[in-house]
Design an enzyme around this catalytic site. Structure first.
Site, PDB file in Angstrom:
ATOM      1  N   ASP A  81      -0.600  -4.996  -3.439  1.00 10.42           N
ATOM      2  CA  ASP A  81      -1.941  -4.410  -3.414  1.00 10.42           C
ATOM      3  C   ASP A  81      -1.951  -2.883  -3.409  1.00 10.42           C
ATOM      4  OD1 ASP A  81      -4.524  -5.415  -3.747  1.00 10.42           O
ATOM      5  OD2 ASP A  81      -5.097  -4.768  -1.754  1.00 10.42           O
ATOM      6  N   HIS A 122      -7.072  -6.286   2.218  1.00 15.40           N
ATOM      7  CA  HIS A 122      -6.038  -5.393   1.685  1.00 15.40           C
ATOM      8  C   HIS A 122      -4.661  -5.741   2.251  1.00 15.40           C
ATOM      9  CE1 HIS A 122      -4.056  -1.886   0.197  1.00 15.40           C
ATOM     10  NE2 HIS A 122      -4.029  -1.248   1.361  1.00 15.40           N
ATOM     11  N   SER A 158       0.832  -1.204   0.000  1.00 14.20           N
ATOM     12  CA  SER A 158       0.000   0.000   0.000  1.00 14.20           C
ATOM     13  C   SER A 158       0.868   1.256   0.000  1.00 14.20           C
ATOM     14  CB  SER A 158      -0.955  -0.049   1.197  1.00 14.20           C
ATOM     15  OG  SER A 158      -1.998   0.870   1.055  1.00 14.20           O
TER      16      SER A 158
END
Length: 352
Positions: free
Chosen positions: A145, A319, A120
């Site tokens: 991700d 996530h 991220s």
């Protein structure tokens, strides 16, 4: 059963923890790092916004069982147990420089071959660090991700997500329980070691020495006490009938979020805007790991069709892919390292 949740120390996953000073002594910043392994390439692990290096704990054990490598997981500025003067400067330029400075402080001017691995926000920092060629021995780039298109769309709902979280927790156990039940971390083992890196304990006014905002990083509390801790006994009162109850301090819980991410909003755009093309432009072997194929944007879809990087979708996970499915992420990273001859199988794997 949640009442008996136990927070677990980093020591079960990493060889050592260090505080790395960076800069001149009078203006020194101190970065918390966790290290593992002594041979092979260096995996520099960069966590997502609000998380800490401890989010890589379970993954570190998984990758070490597959690959002979070194791991350096760092708490980025404003996060975890890192202490910097300008903790609110979360610009990609500053954080990329931090990564390079910490690696140099740990390994000198000629570190081992480096594979940057980021999740991220940390994935965006990894891309910027690689793209700026701040660490010349970098040989590979792994992003988990984070895709520009879906990240930019997600930013619109980010403030609502942050407002929807509890403001505080009565205990570490309650924080771990919330993280798993809310789906933020879907792997209880990982939540038990990593959630302490996301929260801080409030200290009484008379305990404060240096700064009124000073708070005790919980990861230190877990380490300095026993290897494992349950609900802090100081918040349990004995009732006359011999049973115990956990008292809820008013008006807030004992633990709150380590970083107020909503205040970092001005940096969100800079983390993600343009990173798809920066990623594609990095002249390095690249791996993109996604929690769902729907996250691909146009530039990356074209790049994937042209074979510019390896990609793997790892359902089902949230996530925090590396926390939810650490073994699958370790499998994917190991095959990437083997394919490009960056690393050898760990000794246990070779004998097998």
């Amino acid at each position: 059963e949640w009442d008996r949740i136990i927070a677990v120390s980093w020591r079960q996953y990493f060889d050592q923890s260090e505080d790395i000073p960076v800069g001149p002594s009078e203006t020194r910043d101190v970065f918390r790092v966790y290290r593992n392994g002594t041979d092979g390439p260096l995996l520099v692990l960069l966590h997502g916004g609000g998380h800490s290096a401890l989010s890589w704990a379970v993954f570190t054990t998984a990758i070490a069982s597959r690959v002979t490598c070194r791991v350096l997981a760092m708490d980025l500025r404003g996060h975890g147990s890192t202490q910097v003067r300008q903790s609110d400067d979360l610009s990609t330029q500053t954080m990329s420089r931090d990564v390079a400075n910490v690696v140099r402080a740990c390994y000198g001017e000629a570190p081992p071959p480096i594979v940057l691995v980021g999740h991220s926000m940390g994935g965006a920092i990894a891309v910027h660090t690689a793209s700026s060629m701040l660490l010349p021995t970098t040989v590979g780039l792994v992003v988990i991700d984070v895709v520009e298109g879906s990240a930019m769309e997600m930013l619109h709902s980010m403030q609502n997500f942050l407002k929807g979280r509890p403001r505080s927790f009565e205990s570490i156990a309650h924080a771990i329980e919330w993280s798993v039940k809310s789906g933020q971390i879907r792997n209880r083992e990982s939540a038990r070691v990593s959630m302490v890196g996301q929260i801080k304990r409030h200290v009484e006014v008379e305990d404060v020495v240096e700064s009124p905002e000073q708070a005790v990083p919980v990861s230190d509390v877990v380490v300095e006490g026993n290897e494992e801790i349950c609900v802090d006994p100081s918040y349990v009162s004995d009732k006359p009938d011999g049973t115990s109850e956990v008292s809820i301090p008013e008006p807030e819980g004992v633990y709150s979020w380590r970083i107020d991410l909503s205040k970092a909003e001005k940096y969100w755009d800079g983390w993600f805007r343009g990173i798809s093309n920066l990623f594609l432009g990095c002249n390095l072997p690249k791996l993109l790991l996604l929690a769902g194929v729907d996250r691909l944007d146009r530039d990356l879809t074209i790049g994937q069709m042209q074979g510019k990087f390896m990609m793997q979708v790892l359902p089902p996970s949230g996530h925090a892919v590396h926390e939810d499915t650490p073994d699958k992420v370790a499998d994917a990273l190991a095959s990437f390292l083997f394919r490009h001859k960056f690393a050898e199988a760990s000794r246990g794997q070779r004998t097998r």
